[in-house]
Scaffold this active site. Structure first.
Site, PDB file in Angstrom:
ATOM      1  N   SER A 131       0.799  -1.231   0.000  1.00 23.43           N
ATOM      2  CA  SER A 131       0.000   0.000   0.000  1.00 23.43           C
ATOM      3  C   SER A 131       0.833   1.283   0.000  1.00 23.43           C
ATOM      4  CB  SER A 131      -0.954   0.015   1.196  1.00 23.43           C
ATOM      5  OG  SER A 131      -0.230   0.141   2.408  1.00 23.43           O
TER       6      SER A 131
ATOM      7  N   LYS B 181       0.492   5.281   6.785  1.00 24.02           N
ATOM      8  CA  LYS B 181      -0.046   6.044   5.653  1.00 24.02           C
ATOM      9  C   LYS B 181       0.599   7.426   5.634  1.00 24.02           C
ATOM     10  CE  LYS B 181      -3.007   2.755   4.653  1.00 24.02           C
ATOM     11  NZ  LYS B 181      -2.769   1.878   3.474  1.00 24.02           N
TER      12      LYS B 181
END
Length: 257
Positions: free
Chosen positions: A83, A154
């Site tokens: 990701s 993230k």
């Protein structure tokens, strides 16, 4: 008169007592040698036991130190998915700076943050048992196991009060009307295939992965309680460095990279 008989009897009688008979010099030397060897063997065994004890104690002290260091200062974080490519690859050991926001500083746009997604990205759950959770937590803290299922890494795209839109006329993410330059995006990925416009509540973050087509991030939780926002208080630290593999070690390319 047999004057020797009593002496002879006493002699036989004395030989039958429990007194130790005199031994030859050879016998004494052999016994002394055996005793010396036994003492040397005992001393060697005691030395080995002492060495193992010291090694075990040193191992325990080092492990406790590393756990304390990782809990309060810098924690290795194993990257388990794609990701965040190309910034982080699967198997990278990222070093998370836990002091980054400890003294009043707040996460900023562009920061690479590790956070506990419980209540925002994942629902509250029982999780592992107490023993399993303790063992896995220790291994994760040392970078030897994948992070908890509730921990994520993230990039911060919006902070409290920001108006975040995707996409503008140029197909870019814009924050407060200013298009973002995102050189960290995975080659070929669009900034987002999911249109959205949100105002980030104060005390929360809007976060996205660098490999947008492979990342489940704030966009995927828009319709859920919390709207995909991550509370600042859930941030564990800032991912400032890659520690392993050595070929990729160095700054992460975030705001402080």
């Amino acid at each position: 008169m047999d004057t020797e008989a009593p002496h002879t009897q006493r002699g036989h009688s004395s030989s039958g007592t429990g007194e130790e008979r005199p031994r030859s010099a050879f016998s004494r030397a052999r016994g002394a040698g055996a005793d010396g060897e036994t003492q040397e063997a005992g001393a060697a065994g005691s030395g080995r036991q002492l060495t193992w004890r010291r090694a075990g104690l040193l191992g325990v002290v080092c492990t406790v130190f590393l756990l304390l260091f990782s809990n309060f200062v810098v924690q290795p974080f194993l990257i388990p998915s794609r990701s965040m490519e190309p910034t982080f690859a699967v198997g990278d050991r990222v070093l998370v700076n836990k002091l980054a926001y400890r003294f009043g500083e707040q996460p900023r746009r562009g920061d690479l943050v590790v956070f506990d997604g419980t209540g925002s990205f994942v629902p509250e759950s029982a999780g592992r048992g107490p023993v399993g959770g303790l063992v896995h937590g220790a291994a994760s803290a040392l970078g030897l196991a994948e992070p908890s299922d509730t921990d994520f890494v993230k990039r911060v795209v919006g902070v409290g009060g920001d108006d975040v839109v995707c996409c503008d006329a140029g197909g870019r993410v814009a924050v407060n009307g200013v298009p973002l330059a995102e050189p960290y995006l995975y080659p070929g990925d669009a900034p987002s295939t999911v249109p959205f416009r949100i105002v980030v509540p104060l005390g929360t973050l809007w976060v996205m992965g660098d490999h947008r087509s492979q990342s489940r991030d704030s966009r995927d939780h828009l319709g859920e309680p919390g709207g995909g926002m991550v509370p600042v208080e859930k941030v564990i630290g800032r991912a400032d460095w890659i520690g392993w593999p050595l070929a990729r070690s160095g700054g992460t390319g975030g705001r402080h990279g």
